[in-house]
Motif scaffolding. Structure first.
Motif, PDB file in Angstrom:
ATOM      1  N   LEU A  19       0.822  -1.200   0.000  1.00 32.35           N
ATOM      2  CA  LEU A  19       0.000   0.000   0.000  1.00 32.35           C
ATOM      3  C   LEU A  19       0.861   1.257   0.000  1.00 32.35           C
ATOM      4  O   LEU A  19       0.576   2.218  -0.700  1.00 32.35           O
ATOM      5  CB  LEU A  19      -0.939   0.008   1.209  1.00 32.35           C
ATOM      6  CG  LEU A  19      -2.092  -0.972   1.148  1.00 32.35           C
ATOM      7  CD1 LEU A  19      -2.815  -1.004   2.487  1.00 32.35           C
ATOM      8  CD2 LEU A  19      -3.047  -0.607   0.035  1.00 32.35           C
ATOM      9  N   LEU A  20       1.922   1.239   0.778  1.00 33.97           N
ATOM     10  CA  LEU A  20       2.800   2.404   0.837  1.00 33.97           C
ATOM     11  C   LEU A  20       3.426   2.697  -0.513  1.00 33.97           C
ATOM     12  O   LEU A  20       3.397   3.814  -1.007  1.00 33.97           O
ATOM     13  CB  LEU A  20       3.893   2.179   1.887  1.00 33.97           C
ATOM     14  CG  LEU A  20       3.419   2.109   3.325  1.00 33.97           C
ATOM     15  CD1 LEU A  20       4.563   1.709   4.237  1.00 33.97           C
ATOM     16  CD2 LEU A  20       2.832   3.418   3.757  1.00 33.97           C
ATOM     17  N   PHE A  21       3.991   1.685  -1.128  1.00 32.43           N
ATOM     18  CA  PHE A  21       4.649   1.903  -2.406  1.00 32.43           C
ATOM     19  C   PHE A  21       3.648   2.144  -3.526  1.00 32.43           C
ATOM     20  O   PHE A  21       3.954   2.812  -4.504  1.00 32.43           O
ATOM     21  CB  PHE A  21       5.582   0.737  -2.742  1.00 32.43           C
ATOM     22  CG  PHE A  21       6.836   0.775  -1.942  1.00 32.43           C
ATOM     23  CD1 PHE A  21       7.798   1.732  -2.174  1.00 32.43           C
ATOM     24  CD2 PHE A  21       7.041  -0.127  -0.915  1.00 32.43           C
ATOM     25  CE1 PHE A  21       8.947   1.788  -1.414  1.00 32.43           C
ATOM     26  CE2 PHE A  21       8.191  -0.085  -0.147  1.00 32.43           C
ATOM     27  CZ  PHE A  21       9.147   0.873  -0.404  1.00 32.43           C
ATOM     28  N   GLY A  22       2.444   1.647  -3.379  1.00 33.03           N
ATOM     29  CA  GLY A  22       1.425   1.846  -4.396  1.00 33.03           C
ATOM     30  C   GLY A  22       0.858   3.251  -4.428  1.00 33.03           C
ATOM     31  O   GLY A  22       0.184   3.629  -5.372  1.00 33.03           O
ATOM     32  N   THR A  23       1.133   4.050  -3.417  1.00 31.63           N
ATOM     33  CA  THR A  23       0.574   5.394  -3.350  1.00 31.63           C
ATOM     34  C   THR A  23       1.632   6.480  -3.518  1.00 31.63           C
ATOM     35  O   THR A  23       1.369   7.646  -3.274  1.00 31.63           O
ATOM     36  CB  THR A  23      -0.145   5.595  -2.007  1.00 31.63           C
ATOM     37  OG1 THR A  23       0.772   5.345  -0.948  1.00 31.63           O
ATOM     38  CG2 THR A  23      -1.348   4.690  -1.876  1.00 31.63           C
ATOM     39  N   LEU A  24       2.804   6.138  -3.966  1.00 30.10           N
ATOM     40  CA  LEU A  24       3.876   7.124  -4.091  1.00 30.10           C
ATOM     41  C   LEU A  24       3.517   8.313  -4.973  1.00 30.10           C
ATOM     42  O   LEU A  24       4.026   9.402  -4.776  1.00 30.10           O
ATOM     43  CB  LEU A  24       5.148   6.456  -4.631  1.00 30.10           C
ATOM     44  CG  LEU A  24       5.893   5.581  -3.636  1.00 30.10           C
ATOM     45  CD1 LEU A  24       7.070   4.904  -4.321  1.00 30.10           C
ATOM     46  CD2 LEU A  24       6.366   6.376  -2.453  1.00 30.10           C
ATOM     47  N   GLY A  25       2.654   8.135  -5.915  1.00 29.01           N
ATOM     48  CA  GLY A  25       2.295   9.219  -6.820  1.00 29.01           C
ATOM     49  C   GLY A  25       1.482  10.321  -6.182  1.00 29.01           C
ATOM     50  O   GLY A  25       1.174  11.309  -6.822  1.00 29.01           O
ATOM     51  N   LEU A  26       1.133  10.200  -4.910  1.00 28.75           N
ATOM     52  CA  LEU A  26       0.277  11.173  -4.268  1.00 28.75           C
ATOM     53  C   LEU A  26       1.037  12.273  -3.539  1.00 28.75           C
ATOM     54  O   LEU A  26       0.442  13.054  -2.818  1.00 28.75           O
ATOM     55  CB  LEU A  26      -0.670  10.460  -3.288  1.00 28.75           C
ATOM     56  CG  LEU A  26      -1.589   9.429  -3.931  1.00 28.75           C
ATOM     57  CD1 LEU A  26      -2.379   8.698  -2.851  1.00 28.75           C
ATOM     58  CD2 LEU A  26      -2.527  10.082  -4.925  1.00 28.75           C
ATOM     59  N   ALA A  27       2.325  12.359  -3.705  1.00 28.21           N
ATOM     60  CA  ALA A  27       3.114  13.358  -2.992  1.00 28.21           C
ATOM     61  C   ALA A  27       2.841  14.752  -3.527  1.00 28.21           C
ATOM     62  O   ALA A  27       2.692  14.952  -4.717  1.00 28.21           O
ATOM     63  CB  ALA A  27       4.601  13.046  -3.128  1.00 28.21           C
ATOM     64  N   GLY A  28       2.772  15.711  -2.626  1.00 33.45           N
ATOM     65  CA  GLY A  28       2.576  17.094  -3.035  1.00 33.45           C
ATOM     66  C   GLY A  28       3.905  17.793  -3.225  1.00 33.45           C
ATOM     67  O   GLY A  28       4.939  17.332  -2.760  1.00 33.45           O
ATOM     68  N   PRO A  29       3.908  18.928  -3.907  1.00 40.03           N
ATOM     69  CA  PRO A  29       5.163  19.622  -4.202  1.00 40.03           C
ATOM     70  C   PRO A  29       5.795  20.296  -2.992  1.00 40.03           C
ATOM     71  O   PRO A  29       6.997  20.347  -2.879  1.00 40.03           O
ATOM     72  CB  PRO A  29       4.754  20.653  -5.251  1.00 40.03           C
ATOM     73  CG  PRO A  29       3.296  20.871  -5.024  1.00 40.03           C
ATOM     74  CD  PRO A  29       2.756  19.569  -4.498  1.00 40.03           C
ATOM     75  N   ALA A  30       4.977  20.817  -2.076  1.00 39.41           N
ATOM     76  CA  ALA A  30       5.512  21.480  -0.887  1.00 39.41           C
ATOM     77  C   ALA A  30       4.483  21.372   0.232  1.00 39.41           C
ATOM     78  O   ALA A  30       3.285  21.415  -0.013  1.00 39.41           O
ATOM     79  CB  ALA A  30       5.802  22.949  -1.184  1.00 39.41           C
ATOM     80  N   TRP A  31       4.982  21.246   1.457  1.00 38.57           N
ATOM     81  CA  TRP A  31       4.093  21.064   2.597  1.00 38.57           C
ATOM     82  C   TRP A  31       4.425  22.087   3.668  1.00 38.57           C
ATOM     83  O   TRP A  31       5.573  22.227   4.055  1.00 38.57           O
ATOM     84  CB  TRP A  31       4.268  19.658   3.180  1.00 38.57           C
ATOM     85  CG  TRP A  31       3.889  18.591   2.213  1.00 38.57           C
ATOM     86  CD1 TRP A  31       4.729  17.928   1.363  1.00 38.57           C
ATOM     87  CD2 TRP A  31       2.592  18.086   1.961  1.00 38.57           C
ATOM     88  NE1 TRP A  31       4.015  17.041   0.603  1.00 38.57           N
ATOM     89  CE2 TRP A  31       2.696  17.111   0.957  1.00 38.57           C
ATOM     90  CE3 TRP A  31       1.343  18.354   2.491  1.00 38.57           C
ATOM     91  CZ2 TRP A  31       1.603  16.418   0.471  1.00 38.57           C
ATOM     92  CZ3 TRP A  31       0.246  17.664   2.017  1.00 38.57           C
ATOM     93  CH2 TRP A  31       0.384  16.710   1.017  1.00 38.57           C
ATOM     94  N   SER A  32       3.402  22.794   4.150  1.00 38.70           N
ATOM     95  CA  SER A  32       3.621  23.715   5.261  1.00 38.70           C
ATOM     96  C   SER A  32       3.651  22.914   6.561  1.00 38.70           C
ATOM     97  O   SER A  32       3.121  21.807   6.635  1.00 38.70           O
ATOM     98  CB  SER A  32       2.500  24.762   5.325  1.00 38.70           C
ATOM     99  OG  SER A  32       1.291  24.163   5.755  1.00 38.70           O
ATOM    100  N   GLN A  33       4.254  23.498   7.579  1.00 42.08           N
ATOM    101  CA  GLN A  33       4.325  22.823   8.873  1.00 42.08           C
ATOM    102  C   GLN A  33       2.929  22.549   9.425  1.00 42.08           C
ATOM    103  O   GLN A  33       2.664  21.503   9.991  1.00 42.08           O
ATOM    104  CB  GLN A  33       5.150  23.649   9.867  1.00 42.08           C
ATOM    105  CG  GLN A  33       5.472  22.925  11.142  1.00 42.08           C
ATOM    106  CD  GLN A  33       6.297  21.658  10.929  1.00 42.08           C
ATOM    107  OE1 GLN A  33       7.156  21.594  10.058  1.00 42.08           O
ATOM    108  NE2 GLN A  33       6.019  20.633  11.710  1.00 42.08           N
ATOM    109  N   SER A  34       1.995  23.465   9.223  1.00 44.36           N
ATOM    110  CA  SER A  34       0.639  23.251   9.736  1.00 44.36           C
ATOM    111  C   SER A  34      -0.059  22.107   9.001  1.00 44.36           C
ATOM    112  O   SER A  34      -0.803  21.340   9.612  1.00 44.36           O
ATOM    113  CB  SER A  34      -0.199  24.533   9.653  1.00 44.36           C
ATOM    114  OG  SER A  34      -0.388  24.917   8.313  1.00 44.36           O
ATOM    115  N   GLN A  35       0.184  21.960   7.691  1.00 52.65           N
ATOM    116  CA  GLN A  35      -0.389  20.831   6.953  1.00 52.65           C
ATOM    117  C   GLN A  35       0.160  19.505   7.477  1.00 52.65           C
ATOM    118  O   GLN A  35      -0.587  18.543   7.646  1.00 52.65           O
ATOM    119  CB  GLN A  35      -0.072  20.947   5.460  1.00 52.65           C
ATOM    120  CG  GLN A  35      -0.832  22.030   4.747  1.00 52.65           C
ATOM    121  CD  GLN A  35      -0.352  22.180   3.317  1.00 52.65           C
ATOM    122  OE1 GLN A  35       0.852  22.290   3.062  1.00 52.65           O
ATOM    123  NE2 GLN A  35      -1.285  22.176   2.377  1.00 52.65           N
TER     124      GLN A  35
END
Length: 116
Positions: free
Chosen positions: A15-31
Motif C-alpha cells: 500500500l505504501l509503495f502503491g501510493t507514491l504518486g500522491l506526494a505534493g510539491p511542498a508542505w507547510s508545517q501546519s499541513q
C-alpha cells in the motif's frame, strides 16, 4: 491484540509503495501537523509509523485511508528530511508508543547533495 503477521506487513508495504504518486510539491508545517495523528485511534489495532521526507507526507492520508480498520497510521509532525536528520531525531520520533510497523522513506538527498 494478535501478533502482526507477514501478510499484514506485506500488505502495508504494498500500500505504501502503491501510493507514491500522491506526494505534493511542498508542505507547510501546519499541513504536516494536521496529518501526523489519526483522527480516531483504535487501541485494538496495530500502530504503524511512517517516517520520511515530503514524499511520505504525500501518501500518509492515502495509506491511513487504505488501512482504516486495519491499523492506526501515524507520522512525525514534521518533514523528516534526509537520512542524516533521521539519525539525529529517531528517538524523538519514536517516542514512547509501541510500534508494530515502522516504515522509513528518506529518499536520496544525501546521494545527490553530499553537503547535506
Amino acid at each position: 491484540m494478535q501478533p502482526i503477521t507477514f501478510r499484514f506487513v506485506a500488505h502495508a508495504i504494498l500500500l505504501l509503495f502503491g501510493t507514491l504518486g500522491l506526494a505534493g510539491p511542498a508542505w507547510s508545517q501546519s499541513q504536516i501537523q494536521k496529518i501526523a495523528q489519526p483522527d480516531k485511534v483504535d487501541a485494538s489495532l496495530p500502530n504503524v509509523l511512517l517516517i520520511g521526507d515530503s514524499i511520505s507526507i504525500g501518501y500518509t492520508t492515502a495509506v491511513r485511508s487504505q488501512l482504516s480498520g486495519v491499523a492506526n497510521v501515524y507520522r512525525p509532525p514534521t518533514n523528516c528530511g534526509p537520512t542524516t536528520r533521521g539519525v539525529e531525531q529517531i528517538d524523538q520520533w519514536l517516542g514512547d508508543r509501541k510500534w508494530d510497523v515502522i516504515h522509513f522513506n528518506f529518499g536520496l538527498h544525501k546521494l545527490t547533495n553530499p553537503r547535506i
